[in-house]
Write an enzyme that holds these catalytic residues in place. Structure first.
Site, mmCIF file in Angstrom:
data_model
loop_
_atom_site.group_PDB
_atom_site.id
_atom_site.type_symbol
_atom_site.label_atom_id
_atom_site.label_comp_id
_atom_site.label_asym_id
_atom_site.label_seq_id
_atom_site.Cartn_x
_atom_site.Cartn_y
_atom_site.Cartn_z
ATOM 1 N N ALA A 132 0.851 -1.185 0.000
ATOM 2 C CA ALA A 132 0.000 0.000 0.000
ATOM 3 C C ALA A 132 0.892 1.242 0.000
ATOM 4 C CB ALA A 132 -0.896 -0.002 1.236
ATOM 5 N N HIS A 162 6.286 38.814 8.949
ATOM 6 C CA HIS A 162 7.680 39.285 8.879
ATOM 7 C C HIS A 162 8.397 38.878 10.167
ATOM 8 C CE1 HIS A 162 11.121 41.805 8.001
ATOM 9 N NE2 HIS A 162 11.073 42.220 9.259
#
Ligand code: FAD
Length: 461
Positions: A37, A434
């Site tokens: 899988a 920022h």
């Protein structure tokens, strides 16, 4: 009782299709898997390679620790413990594989282990049983390929599957093919201490992308000590006592190991796709915009259909195929696909390339901003790199790329903007934190309209 849907292959295309089908209301859904899988991506692709690359990135960070005032690291004593590195990678793969199996179970998807073939629309044969299905999705993926004169022996001449199981770092590594996989291994193995030579037949690395991307990456690689030959091919490869390659440009390259990374081919072995007339001349399964093959009731997704062979593309195609299987009428939209490359520096291109825009005769504007002008990049010591974007004449984002630290994540911001067809104004009105590297994206977008704050240029119109 017949299945509403049988999916063949449990990679990021197939397992996502099966889960989505249950979420969208299909009663009986099975996925047939002959291996593990998670498919190529989880077992021998994206995940194991990125687990190893994470170790390479840590190693580089420690190597340069003194620059940040960190004491006590002796660069000469640094190295890797291959066994520990592999154990970590294997643990991650096993954990995620178990996670996918649990998810399938949790969503009520039957996972059938075996190799499936499709004798006709509506029928899937697995382990000798013929199962009836209203719809079938083929998600059988791809496998490695080589070129004439480059036979893979698994020890000296290898492909990515072998490279993910290496037991020691080769002193000299020759990589043939400068696409995504070749570049990622070049970057990682150089960090681990191999002397890497990378050979690419076209004029630049990452040939599908704009020249500026391949050239910037080649420059960074050269600075790090990787030897890059572009515009040339391996003419001859001898493999007695290691390997010796003669390039078309006359260079002779000696190596202890050769990685062949010249692309991947569709995998349809034993599926019966040819008898059903599903294959094109290159062995891919062509589909329409709704992911249906030439046979009604049989859909195909992921690497086996070709195009951009990326895990997230396979998953996106799964979504479209499933909706159509369940009576919908949706089409696949490729206009904002992110194309990440996990090298140092990282790369991520999204949407249109500049060469694509030029070929199509589209009038566009370019915006560009460098990492060196971003405060966080300076703090992080990551000043190499840039973001570049393309907008139409009305300022709507069409494409772009980022090269530099964290580019694979930063590219996702571009992706969202391009997918939503946002304009420069939309991005300019969005507040970016920022100091973050993401400011490189914002300023590049603003630069396309000539009003990046931290760049001197013409006045805002
Ligand atoms: P696959 O993942 O190939 O899965 C197909 C599955 O089908 C397999 O498990 C196979 O066993 C099974 N199968 C085949 N035939 C049958 C059958 N007849 N019966 C039953 N089962 C069958 N992509 C990214 O987006 N990001 C990356 O960073 C990235 N890194 C990569 C690194 C490497 C080294 C490689 C090789 C690939 C990488 N890729 C990456 C590509 C990515 O792995 C593929 O695009 C993705 O796995 C395709 O998904 P898929 O579902 O189409 O097929």
């Amino acid at each position: 009782m017949s299945y509403d849907l049988i999916v063949v292959g449990a990679g990021p295309g197939g397992y996502v299709a099966a889960i989505r089908a249950r979420q969208y209301g299909a009663e009986r859904v099975a996925v047939v898997e002959k291996g593990h899988a998670g498919g190529t991506c989880l077992n021998v692709g994206c995940i194991p390679s990125k687990a190893l690359i994470a170790s390479a990135t840590r190693l580089e960070a420690v190597r340069h620790a003194a620059t940040f005032g960190v004491q006590g690291v002796d660069p000469a004593a640094l190295g890797i413990n291959v066994a520990a590195l592999m154990e970590r990678k294997n643990k991650i793969v096993t954990m995620l594989r178990g996670g996918v199996e649990q998810l399938l179970k949790g969503h009520g998807v039957e996972l059938i282990r075996g190799t499936a073939s499709i004798p006709a629309a509506g029928q899937v044969v697995v382990n000798g049983d013929t199962l009836a299905a209203k719809n079938i999705i083929i998600a059988t993926g791809s496998t490695w390929r080589t070129l004439p004169g480059l036979p893979i022996d698994g020890t000296t001449v290898v492909v990515s599957d072998h490279m993910l199981e290496w037991q020691h770092v080769p002193a000299r590594l020759l990589i043939i093919g400068g696409g995504i996989i070749g570049c990622e291994f070049a970057s990682m193995m150089q960090s681990f201490g191999a002397a890497v030579t990378l050979v690419e037949a076209t004029e630049s690395l990452l040939p599908g992308e704009d020249l500026v991307i391949g050239r910037t990456l080649a420059r960074s690689f050269a600075k790090r000590g990787i030897t890059v030959h572009t515009g040339t091919t391996v003419e001859q490869l001898e493999t007695t006592n290691g390997a010796a390659a003669t390039l078309a440009n006359g260079t002779r390259v000696e190596a202890d190991r050769v990685l062949v990374s010249v692309g991947r081919k569709p995998y349809t072995e034993g599926l019966g796709a040819e008898a059903l007339g599903l294959l094109n001349e290159r062995g891919f399964i062509p589909v329409d915009a709704g992911m249906q093959t030439t046979v009604p009731g049989i859909y195909a997704i992921g690497d086996v259909v070709g195009g951009m062979m990326l895990a997230h593309v396979a998953s996106a195609e799964a979504e479209v195929a499933v909706k159509n299987c369940l009576g919908g009428h949706v089409t696949m939209d490729y206009h904002a696909v992110p194309r990440p490359v996990f090298t140092t520096p990282e790369v991520c291109a999204v949407g249109e390339t500049e060469k694509g825009l030029q070929a199509a005769g589209v009038r566009y504007k370019t915006g560009r901003f460098t990492y060196a002008a971003v405060g966080k990049a300076l703090c992080a010591g990551e000043t190499d790199g840039a973001a570049q974007v393309y907008t139409d004449e009305n300022g709507v984002l069409l494409g772009g790329h980022v090269i530099g630290a964290e580019a694979t994540d930063l590219g996702q911001q571009l992706c969202l903007a391009i997918q939503q067809r946002l304009s420069v104004e939309d991005v300019a009105h969005t507040i970016f934190s920022h100091p973050t590297l993401s400011e490189v994206v914002k300023e590049a977008v603003e630069d396309a309209a000539g009003f990046a704050v931290h760049k001197v240029g013409p006045k805002r119109p």
